[in-house]
Enzyme design. Structure first.
Site, PDB file in Angstrom:
ATOM      1  N   LYS A  63       0.830  -1.212   0.000  1.00 26.28           N
ATOM      2  CA  LYS A  63       0.000   0.000   0.000  1.00 26.28           C
ATOM      3  C   LYS A  63       0.863   1.260   0.000  1.00 26.28           C
ATOM      4  O   LYS A  63       0.464   2.275  -0.555  1.00 26.28           O
ATOM      5  CB  LYS A  63      -0.950   0.003   1.196  1.00 26.28           C
ATOM      6  CG  LYS A  63      -2.098  -0.963   1.026  1.00 26.28           C
ATOM      7  CD  LYS A  63      -3.169  -0.750   2.081  1.00 26.28           C
ATOM      8  CE  LYS A  63      -4.310  -1.723   1.903  1.00 26.28           C
ATOM      9  NZ  LYS A  63      -5.216  -1.736   3.066  1.00 26.28           N
ATOM     10  N   LYS A 101      -6.551 -13.330  -9.561  1.00 24.64           N
ATOM     11  CA  LYS A 101      -7.763 -13.342  -8.756  1.00 24.64           C
ATOM     12  C   LYS A 101      -8.715 -12.230  -9.203  1.00 24.64           C
ATOM     13  O   LYS A 101      -8.263 -11.148  -9.573  1.00 24.64           O
ATOM     14  CB  LYS A 101      -7.347 -13.100  -7.295  1.00 24.64           C
ATOM     15  CG  LYS A 101      -8.306 -13.611  -6.263  1.00 24.64           C
ATOM     16  CD  LYS A 101      -7.720 -13.412  -4.868  1.00 24.64           C
ATOM     17  CE  LYS A 101      -8.843 -12.925  -3.966  1.00 24.64           C
ATOM     18  NZ  LYS A 101      -8.399 -12.541  -2.646  1.00 24.64           N
ATOM     19  N   LYS A 122     -11.876  -6.271  -6.888  1.00 24.46           N
ATOM     20  CA  LYS A 122     -12.858  -5.191  -6.986  1.00 24.46           C
ATOM     21  C   LYS A 122     -12.258  -3.944  -7.609  1.00 24.46           C
ATOM     22  O   LYS A 122     -12.962  -3.031  -7.999  1.00 24.46           O
ATOM     23  CB  LYS A 122     -13.549  -4.905  -5.643  1.00 24.46           C
ATOM     24  CG  LYS A 122     -12.689  -4.792  -4.425  1.00 24.46           C
ATOM     25  CD  LYS A 122     -13.598  -4.670  -3.182  1.00 24.46           C
ATOM     26  CE  LYS A 122     -12.776  -4.763  -1.896  1.00 24.46           C
ATOM     27  NZ  LYS A 122     -13.589  -4.752  -0.688  1.00 24.46           N
TER      28      LYS A 122
END
Ligand code: TRP
Length: 328
Positions: free
Chosen positions: A111, A193, A196
């Site tokens: 992040k 994967k 979103k």
């Protein structure tokens, strides 16, 4: 009954991968465990959020979980920021967490790279807040995806560290990596994967997509030039579609392969899309209904917070006593 703790961030739209991997597990686990389920709004603000959007998503997520079958009678469903004990325990745990160990967490490093202009203290503290969430409720089990396993390990370390410094206080939680569910992959690149936040809008199917959108995305799914509908490591696109079909239909792989034998890819993709749309339609309708009754939803969440607060307060007062905070 053993205690289960889990939480989900109100950021981004949930995909059918989240539904299969997370939401459905919450529903299944609620009758086997004493469950605390939170909407982690405090975690969400470690990256920039639009306040109005955060508020809207928090309510939407609560409505969605209830629509999917999370039963507020069976579990404590609540909003993290409604229970101030999370922040309070986080502060105590901060004093037991080494800067070195927090800065080595994989997700913090990722992040920090992705949000290089906003590497704030909260981002580094994220796993400590998560440990506070879990330890407050003396959870035995924490169902998480592989990406959160390291955070549950930190929670275990902090529990043990606290217990050995101040005496037995916290239960040491176990991650529960739920087995048996297939990994749902991107419809455009079945090697990764379903996410979103994929920039390709056709890669992910969202729980909020309407029927036509769902079917269109499945029709555009990447397959291969062979014409065999079978689960096979050489055929990741078809395998992913079969996995999705099995998960939504509740059937086995051989049943799925059997029912599609000899069918062309076009009809197969349509059938998978229709199956997914059929499952999501009643969920979407129920979610909309709940969102129209805001007062009812609010009182469900308030009751959940109250239940959570009762359990959290017990742990927190014990902790305050053990660390030597004076109180009359
Ligand atoms: N970090 C988790 C996620 O993004 C959400 C979360 C917050 C959580 N607190 C938790 C999960 C405690 C399990 C237990 O998926």
């Amino acid at each position: 009954m053993s205690i289960m703790y889990s939480a989900v961030q109100p950021s981004g739209n949930l995909t059918i991968g989240n539904y299969i991997g997370a939401v459905r597990n919450w529903v299944r686990l609620q009758s086997e465990y004493d469950c605390f389920y939170a909407i982690a709004d405090m975690h969400a603000i470690t990256v920039r959020q639009d306040p109005a959007e955060l508020r809207r998503r928090t309510l939407e997520l609560a409505a969605l979980y209830i629509a999917c079958g999370v039963d507020p009678e069976k579990c404590a469903l609540y909003v993290q920021s409604h229970v101030s004990a999370h922040a309070e325990l986080c502060w105590i745990l901060n004093t037991l967490t080494y800067v070195g160990e927090a800065s080595r967490m994989t997700q913090f490093k990722d992040k920090s790279r992705n949000h290089a202009d906003n590497v704030n203290m909260g981002l580094m503290d994220y796993p400590v807040l998560m440990a506070a969430d879990i330890l407050l409720y003396q959870a035995d089990h924490v169902p998480v995806g592989a990406d959160q396993k390291q955070h549950v390990e930190l929670a275990r370390d902090l529990a043990e560290r606290f217990n050995s410094r101040y005496g037995e206080t916290f239960k040491v939680p176990q991650p529960l990596i739920v087995q048996g569910e297939a990994r749902i992959c991107s419809l455009q690149d079945p090697s990764k994967k379903m996410s979103k936040s994929d920039e390709n809008p056709n890669a992910s199917v969202f729980l909020s997509d309407d029927r036509d959108t769902i079917i269109r995305k499945f029709k555009r799914a990447v397959t291969d030039s062979d014409n065999r509908i079978a689960a096979d490591a050489e055929k990741p696109g078809i395998t992913n579609l079969l996995n999705i079909y099995c998960a939504f239909k509740g059937c086995t792989m051989s049943e799925a392969e059997g029912s599609f034998a000899g069918m062309g890819y076009g009809d197969f993709k349509l059938a998978v899309g229709e199956t997914v749309a059929d499952v999501l339609a009643p969920i979407q309708a129920e979610k909309q209904r709940l969102l129209q009754e805001k007062d009812v939803l609010a009182s469900v969440l308030n009751a959940g917070a109250e239940r959570a607060f009762k359990a959290a307060r017990k742990t927190l007062s014990k902790v305050y006593r053990k660390v030597g905070f004076w109180r009359e």
